[in-house]
Design an enzyme around this catalytic site. Structure first.
Site, PDB file in Angstrom:
ATOM      1  N   ARG A 162       0.864  -1.109  -0.040  1.00 34.29           N
ATOM      2  CA  ARG A 162       0.067   0.025   0.111  1.00 34.29           C
ATOM      3  C   ARG A 162       0.812   1.389   0.231  1.00 34.29           C
ATOM      4  O   ARG A 162       2.017   1.138   0.525  1.00 34.29           O
ATOM      5  CB  ARG A 162      -0.884   0.170   1.239  1.00 34.29           C
ATOM      6  CG  ARG A 162      -1.639  -1.275   1.592  1.00 34.29           C
ATOM      7  CD  ARG A 162      -2.184  -1.262   2.848  1.00 34.29           C
ATOM      8  NE  ARG A 162      -1.032  -1.000   4.183  1.00 34.29           N
ATOM      9  CZ  ARG A 162      -0.433  -1.608   4.665  1.00 34.29           C
ATOM     10  NH1 ARG A 162      -0.328  -3.064   4.151  1.00 34.29           N
ATOM     11  NH2 ARG A 162       0.443  -1.450   5.208  1.00 34.29           N
ATOM     12  N   GLU A 185      -0.773  -5.730   7.127  1.00 31.29           N
ATOM     13  CA  GLU A 185      -0.863  -5.480   5.818  1.00 31.29           C
ATOM     14  C   GLU A 185      -1.724  -4.385   5.527  1.00 31.29           C
ATOM     15  O   GLU A 185      -1.262  -3.428   4.522  1.00 31.29           O
ATOM     16  CB  GLU A 185      -1.259  -6.823   5.036  1.00 31.29           C
ATOM     17  CG  GLU A 185      -0.183  -8.003   4.892  1.00 31.29           C
ATOM     18  CD  GLU A 185       1.032  -7.536   4.330  1.00 31.29           C
ATOM     19  OE1 GLU A 185       1.032  -6.623   3.730  1.00 31.29           O
ATOM     20  OE2 GLU A 185       2.066  -8.169   4.493  1.00 31.29           O
ATOM     21  N   THR A 186      -3.003  -4.224   6.016  1.00 29.66           N
ATOM     22  CA  THR A 186      -3.955  -3.169   5.359  1.00 29.66           C
ATOM     23  C   THR A 186      -4.982  -2.821   6.557  1.00 29.66           C
ATOM     24  O   THR A 186      -5.766  -2.177   6.239  1.00 29.66           O
ATOM     25  CB  THR A 186      -5.072  -3.986   4.428  1.00 29.66           C
ATOM     26  OG1 THR A 186      -5.662  -5.191   5.352  1.00 29.66           O
ATOM     27  CG2 THR A 186      -4.125  -4.757   3.308  1.00 29.66           C
TER      28      THR A 186
END
Length: 381
Positions: A10, A177-178
């Site tokens: 990201r 991760e997110t």
């Protein structure tokens, strides 16, 4: 990724090494570099995030009615992309005019090119284990992880039963991760992959291979190839899989006929499958703090790439503080709390190594472990 293949990205700038693509980053050297893999590793950083997970779904909606008689747009006449298109037509049965129509709308992203140029020229320097850990293992993230667990408990429980991977480690991966769907990436995946394949000369073939897997994914899962968004490296969904990881490990975990990594339920099953296929030992330890009798441990090879036996560690005066251990080799983890300072000693087991298959970094794997444990403790209260 996350990058053979997940993991993981990201947002801002990432360090390009040969490992899994998982998350976004500012330029910062990882504590390890694995030259035997064919992947992208990206060091995560905290980014602005929304209070709610993003609600997106790309699968099952059709591949779009694209058609053109020639390649136009930003990559018009580019021999490498034209050869790539011809290869997809010849070997994968794609319609040439469809591909011309799709890629005529793909944009050459200057911001992606700048990010790759920045990662190659200024890798930066590490700030130490404590700084890295504290980006992710926070009270707010532990609370968000617990909420995600509670909201998705049936799928997490089924994944744990089916794949033998504890729910907390699936939750931990998504958190790093997110932020459980709060930071899914802002780049069109096809723009990111195509631009990377053209401008990143060192990894051009890698990104053309990922672009191929991406086009196969959009066809099999009936996605408009111009719609999905992800990281600047082309990592996708809650777990930031690269397209090759999608090909190898993605599953339709909610039974709707589509593998959609932006769907948290499919992502839960896919991450569990990724770990299982990389050799997760059901019931095995991940990592435990070590007690040491001397400073010898700080001056010997360490990390996930170095294997020891427990007797090897004992001779160095290193023993795990608790736990039943796990079969097979172990890893001495000496995590530098500050650059050139005290090294925090841990013993890592096979499952720690499995986490590093997602992102080839000791700091990353330990952060996933600690976040997972903290979320599990919060859910258990």
């Amino acid at each position: 990724m996350y990058l053979p293949r997940n993991s993981f990205a990201r947002g801002a700038v990432a360090l390009l090494v040969l490992s899994l693509g998982a998350c976004s980053s500012t330029p910062e050297k990882p504590e390890t570099t694995d030259n035997s893999s064919q992947q992208v590793v990206q060091q995560p950083v905290v980014q602005p995030q929304t209070d709610q997970a993003q609600s997106v779904s790309y699968g099952g909606k059709g591949v779009g009615n694209y058609s053109a008689r020639a390649l136009s747009g930003d990559f018009a006449g580019d021999a490498r992309l034209l050869n790539f298109i011809e290869n997809l037509v010849r070997t994968q049965g794609f319609d040439r005019n469809y591909l011309y129509g799709v890629f005529s709308q793909v944009r050459n992203r200057d911001d992606v090119a700048r990010l790759w140029a920045s990662t190659n020229s200024d890798p930066g320097s590490p700030q130490g284990w404590n700084a890295y850990r504290d980006r992710f293992v926070t009270a707010a993230n532990v609370q968000r992880g617990a909420e995600f667990w509670q909201q998705n408990a049936p799928y997490l429980q089924r994944a744990q039963q089916q794949y033998g991977v504890p729910a907390e480690y699936i939750v931990g991966i998504m958190g790093v991760e997110t932020r459980w769907g709060r930071i899914l990436g802002k780049h069109k995946v096809i723009d990111a992959l195509t631009t990377s394949a053209i401008v990143n000369q060192r990894r051009s073939q890698f990104f053309f291979d990922e672009l191929k897997n991406y086009m196969l994914m959009t066809r099999s899962e009936r996605m408009d190839p111009l719609a999905p968004k992800g990281s600047f490296a082309g990592a996708m969904g809650y777990g930031q899989f690269m397209p090759s990881s999608f090909h190898d490990f993605a599953v339709d975990f909610d039974g709707d006929g589509v593998r959609d990594l932006w769907n948290p339920h499919d992502a839960i099953g896919s991450i569990a499958n990724y770990f299982a296929k990389h050799g997760w030992q059901q019931g095995g330890e991940v990592a435990v703090p070590a007690q040491v009798s001397s400073n010898t441990y700080a001056n010997v090879p360490d990390g996930f790439k170095v294997k020891y036996s427990m007797s090897d560690l004992s001779r160095m005066g290193v023993t795990p503080k608790y736990g039943k251990g796990s079969s097979g080799p172990v890893h001495l983890l000496a995590l530098s709390t500050v650059p050139n300072g005290y090294k925090e000693p841990w013993v890592g087991y096979k499952n720690f190594y499995v986490i590093t298959r997602y992102n080839h970094s000791n700091y990353y794997a330990m952060t996933v472990h600690l976040l997972a444990q903290a979320v599990r403790e919060r859910v258990g209260k």
